[in-house]
Design a protein around this motif. Structure first.
Motif, PDB file in Angstrom:
ATOM      1  N   ALA A   7      29.241  28.103  71.622  1.00 19.24           N
ATOM      2  CA  ALA A   7      30.030  28.038  72.796  1.00 19.24           C
ATOM      3  C   ALA A   7      31.418  27.051  72.567  1.00 19.24           C
ATOM      4  CB  ALA A   7      29.499  27.877  74.274  1.00 19.24           C
ATOM      5  N   GLU A   8      31.188  25.789  72.387  1.00 20.85           N
ATOM      6  CA  GLU A   8      32.169  24.810  72.454  1.00 20.85           C
ATOM      7  C   GLU A   8      33.165  25.222  71.187  1.00 20.85           C
ATOM      8  OE1 GLU A   8      30.801  20.633  73.199  1.00 20.85           O
ATOM      9  OE2 GLU A   8      29.286  21.554  71.994  1.00 20.85           O
ATOM     10  N   ILE A   9      32.405  25.802  69.929  1.00 15.62           N
ATOM     11  CA  ILE A   9      33.195  25.975  68.873  1.00 15.62           C
ATOM     12  C   ILE A   9      34.149  27.278  69.151  1.00 15.62           C
ATOM     13  CG2 ILE A   9      33.171  26.757  66.288  1.00 15.62           C
ATOM     14  CD1 ILE A   9      30.288  25.219  66.532  1.00 15.62           C
ATOM     15  N   LYS A  10      33.625  28.275  69.834  1.00  8.42           N
ATOM     16  CA  LYS A  10      34.440  29.406  70.270  1.00  8.42           C
ATOM     17  C   LYS A  10      35.545  29.089  70.998  1.00  8.42           C
ATOM     18  CE  LYS A  10      30.815  32.664  70.456  1.00  8.42           C
ATOM     19  NZ  LYS A  10      29.832  33.742  71.243  1.00  8.42           N
ATOM     20  N   ARG A  11      35.424  28.017  72.001  1.00  9.39           N
ATOM     21  CA  ARG A  11      36.284  27.740  72.784  1.00  9.39           C
ATOM     22  C   ARG A  11      37.490  26.872  72.175  1.00  9.39           C
ATOM     23  NH1 ARG A  11      32.177  26.493  76.538  1.00  9.39           N
ATOM     24  NH2 ARG A  11      32.058  24.550  75.940  1.00  9.39           N
ATOM     25  N   THR A  12      36.974  26.293  71.200  1.00  8.68           N
ATOM     26  CA  THR A  12      37.996  25.306  70.190  1.00  8.68           C
ATOM     27  C   THR A  12      38.721  26.434  69.531  1.00  8.68           C
ATOM     28  OG1 THR A  12      36.357  23.434  70.147  1.00  8.68           O
ATOM     29  CG2 THR A  12      38.277  23.437  68.522  1.00  8.68           C
ATOM     30  N   LEU A  13      38.293  27.203  68.946  1.00  7.84           N
ATOM     31  CA  LEU A  13      38.905  28.244  68.320  1.00  7.84           C
ATOM     32  C   LEU A  13      39.737  29.323  69.300  1.00  7.84           C
ATOM     33  CD1 LEU A  13      36.230  28.883  65.323  1.00  7.84           C
ATOM     34  CD2 LEU A  13      38.431  27.868  65.115  1.00  7.84           C
ATOM     35  N   GLY A  14      39.519  29.560  70.438  1.00  2.00           N
ATOM     36  CA  GLY A  14      40.175  30.288  71.364  1.00  2.00           C
ATOM     37  C   GLY A  14      39.907  31.689  71.074  1.00  2.00           C
ATOM     38  N   ILE A  15      38.470  31.866  70.813  1.00  2.85           N
ATOM     39  CA  ILE A  15      37.890  33.156  70.586  1.00  2.85           C
ATOM     40  C   ILE A  15      36.646  33.514  71.723  1.00  2.85           C
ATOM     41  CG2 ILE A  15      38.548  33.409  68.190  1.00  2.85           C
ATOM     42  CD1 ILE A  15      35.512  32.742  67.431  1.00  2.85           C
ATOM     43  N   ASP A  16      36.575  34.794  71.838  1.00  3.94           N
ATOM     44  CA  ASP A  16      35.279  35.194  72.884  1.00  3.94           C
ATOM     45  C   ASP A  16      34.380  35.509  71.887  1.00  3.94           C
ATOM     46  OD1 ASP A  16      36.831  34.686  75.154  1.00  3.94           O
ATOM     47  OD2 ASP A  16      37.895  36.789  75.076  1.00  3.94           O
ATOM     48  N   SER A  17      34.553  36.205  70.753  1.00  2.00           N
ATOM     49  CA  SER A  17      33.328  36.570  70.104  1.00  2.00           C
ATOM     50  C   SER A  17      33.491  36.426  68.562  1.00  2.00           C
ATOM     51  CB  SER A  17      33.350  38.249  70.075  1.00  2.00           C
ATOM     52  OG  SER A  17      32.676  38.866  69.163  1.00  2.00           O
ATOM     53  N   TRP A  18      32.451  36.167  67.788  1.00  2.00           N
ATOM     54  CA  TRP A  18      32.727  36.067  66.371  1.00  2.00           C
ATOM     55  C   TRP A  18      33.074  37.170  65.498  1.00  2.00           C
ATOM     56  CZ3 TRP A  18      32.901  30.995  65.309  1.00  2.00           C
ATOM     57  CH2 TRP A  18      32.378  30.116  66.083  1.00  2.00           C
ATOM     58  N   ARG A  19      33.075  38.274  66.084  1.00  2.00           N
ATOM     59  CA  ARG A  19      33.470  39.557  65.552  1.00  2.00           C
ATOM     60  C   ARG A  19      34.950  39.602  65.243  1.00  2.00           C
ATOM     61  NH1 ARG A  19      28.770  41.661  64.561  1.00  2.00           N
ATOM     62  NH2 ARG A  19      27.006  41.784  66.010  1.00  2.00           N
ATOM     63  N   ASN A  20      35.757  38.844  66.214  1.00  2.00           N
ATOM     64  CA  ASN A  20      37.094  38.989  66.415  1.00  2.00           C
ATOM     65  C   ASN A  20      37.997  37.800  65.712  1.00  2.00           C
ATOM     66  OD1 ASN A  20      36.940  41.069  67.813  1.00  2.00           O
ATOM     67  ND2 ASN A  20      36.843  40.005  69.810  1.00  2.00           N
ATOM     68  N   LEU A  21      37.084  36.896  64.821  1.00  2.00           N
ATOM     69  CA  LEU A  21      37.807  35.864  64.085  1.00  2.00           C
ATOM     70  C   LEU A  21      38.739  36.397  63.011  1.00  2.00           C
ATOM     71  CD1 LEU A  21      37.018  32.881  64.267  1.00  2.00           C
ATOM     72  CD2 LEU A  21      35.465  33.187  62.427  1.00  2.00           C
ATOM     73  N   ILE A  44      26.137  30.278  63.088  1.00  2.00           N
ATOM     74  CA  ILE A  44      27.401  30.830  63.070  1.00  2.00           C
ATOM     75  C   ILE A  44      27.745  31.728  61.701  1.00  2.00           C
ATOM     76  CG2 ILE A  44      29.941  30.452  63.417  1.00  2.00           C
ATOM     77  CD1 ILE A  44      29.291  28.138  65.096  1.00  2.00           C
ATOM     78  N   ILE A  45      27.490  31.168  60.801  1.00  2.00           N
ATOM     79  CA  ILE A  45      27.876  32.013  59.490  1.00  2.00           C
ATOM     80  C   ILE A  45      27.243  33.183  59.366  1.00  2.00           C
ATOM     81  CG2 ILE A  45      27.930  31.900  56.945  1.00  2.00           C
ATOM     82  CD1 ILE A  45      29.945  30.276  57.728  1.00  2.00           C
ATOM     83  N   GLU A  46      25.742  33.456  59.630  1.00  2.00           N
ATOM     84  CA  GLU A  46      24.882  34.290  59.579  1.00  2.00           C
ATOM     85  C   GLU A  46      25.303  35.392  60.367  1.00  2.00           C
ATOM     86  OE1 GLU A  46      21.163  32.563  60.669  1.00  2.00           O
ATOM     87  OE2 GLU A  46      20.860  32.287  58.596  1.00  2.00           O
ATOM     88  N   GLN A  47      26.150  35.459  61.542  1.00  2.64           N
ATOM     89  CA  GLN A  47      26.859  36.348  62.227  1.00  2.64           C
ATOM     90  C   GLN A  47      28.060  37.007  61.398  1.00  2.64           C
ATOM     91  OE1 GLN A  47      27.302  35.276  66.443  1.00  2.64           O
ATOM     92  NE2 GLN A  47      26.124  33.544  65.801  1.00  2.64           N
ATOM     93  N   PHE A  48      28.303  36.444  60.352  1.00  2.00           N
ATOM     94  CA  PHE A  48      29.396  37.076  59.307  1.00  2.00           C
ATOM     95  C   PHE A  48      28.929  37.508  58.168  1.00  2.00           C
ATOM     96  CE2 PHE A  48      31.388  33.047  61.342  1.00  2.00           C
ATOM     97  CZ  PHE A  48      32.272  33.784  62.068  1.00  2.00           C
ATOM     98  N   PRO A  49      28.446  39.055  58.149  1.00  2.00           N
ATOM     99  CA  PRO A  49      27.827  39.442  57.004  1.00  2.00           C
ATOM    100  C   PRO A  49      28.834  39.610  55.773  1.00  2.00           C
ATOM    101  CG  PRO A  49      28.045  41.203  58.540  1.00  2.00           C
ATOM    102  CD  PRO A  49      28.450  39.881  59.150  1.00  2.00           C
ATOM    103  N   MET A  50      30.041  39.485  56.188  1.00  2.00           N
ATOM    104  CA  MET A  50      31.222  39.694  55.243  1.00  2.00           C
ATOM    105  C   MET A  50      31.806  38.342  54.647  1.00  2.00           C
ATOM    106  SD  MET A  50      30.963  42.696  54.625  1.00  2.00           S
ATOM    107  CE  MET A  50      32.083  43.934  54.201  1.00  2.00           C
TER     108      MET A  50
END
Length: 165
Positions: A7-21, A44-50
């Motif tokens: 959650a902290e990393i998402k806030r730092t990056l300004g994103i709501d979902s890892w899919r929209n990175l 987190i990385i495991e959430q990026f299959p690509m």
């Protein structure tokens, strides 16, 4: 390692979902990875299959950008030096034996000024090439660090899991 949560990393990056990175934010995330807890980074990385494809595409884009900058720089350098050669030829053509001393001195001073300009341009170009290389290397290093962190983290977790059994 650090203890930032997802959650902290998402806030730092300004994103709501890892899919929209975006690629830009992926690079920011990769740069943050050395400061993250290994397990959090792996989760987190495991959430990026690509991720591998993204890293490959990003490295290719970096390479293309670097190559374009080098080509554009070479064209600019060539045009500058060609213009200097033309000016030098014109000035040399004006240096005739019957030219008064003051005029000869003026032309020689202009030739010397032209030489200084070319020297400054050469130094400027070397600085540009160095900075361009550093930026390309930094981008590649960030992506490689992300991959190494993930692979190293997985290996560490696998070893830890294996020794717990």
């Amino acid at each position: 390692m650090g203890s930032k949560s997802e959650a902290e990393i998402k806030r730092t990056l300004g994103i709501d979902s890892w899919r929209n990175l975006s690629k830009d934010k992926m690079l920011r995330f990769a740069a943050m990875m050395p400061d993250l807890d290994t397990e959090v980074a792996i989760k987190i990385i495991e959430q990026f299959p690509m991720f591998k494809e993204f890293a490959t595409e990003t490295l290719s884009a970096l390479e293309r950008t670097h190559s374009s900058a080098l080509i554009a720089n070479k064209h600019s350098q060539d045009a500058f030096h060609e213009a200097c050669r033309e000016i030098r030829e014109i000035l040399k053509g004006q240096l005739t034996p019957d030219l008064p001393f003051e005029d000869r001195k003026y032309i020689i001073d202009k030739l010397m000024e032209l030489s200084r300009m070319e020297s400054e341009k050469d130094s400027e170009n070397k600085k540009f090439l160095s900075e361009n290389f550093k930026m390309a290397a930094l981008g590649a290093t960030a992506l490689l660090a992300a991959g190494v962190a993930v692979l190293g983290g997985k290996a560490a977790l696998d070893n830890r899991s294996g020794s717990d059994s």
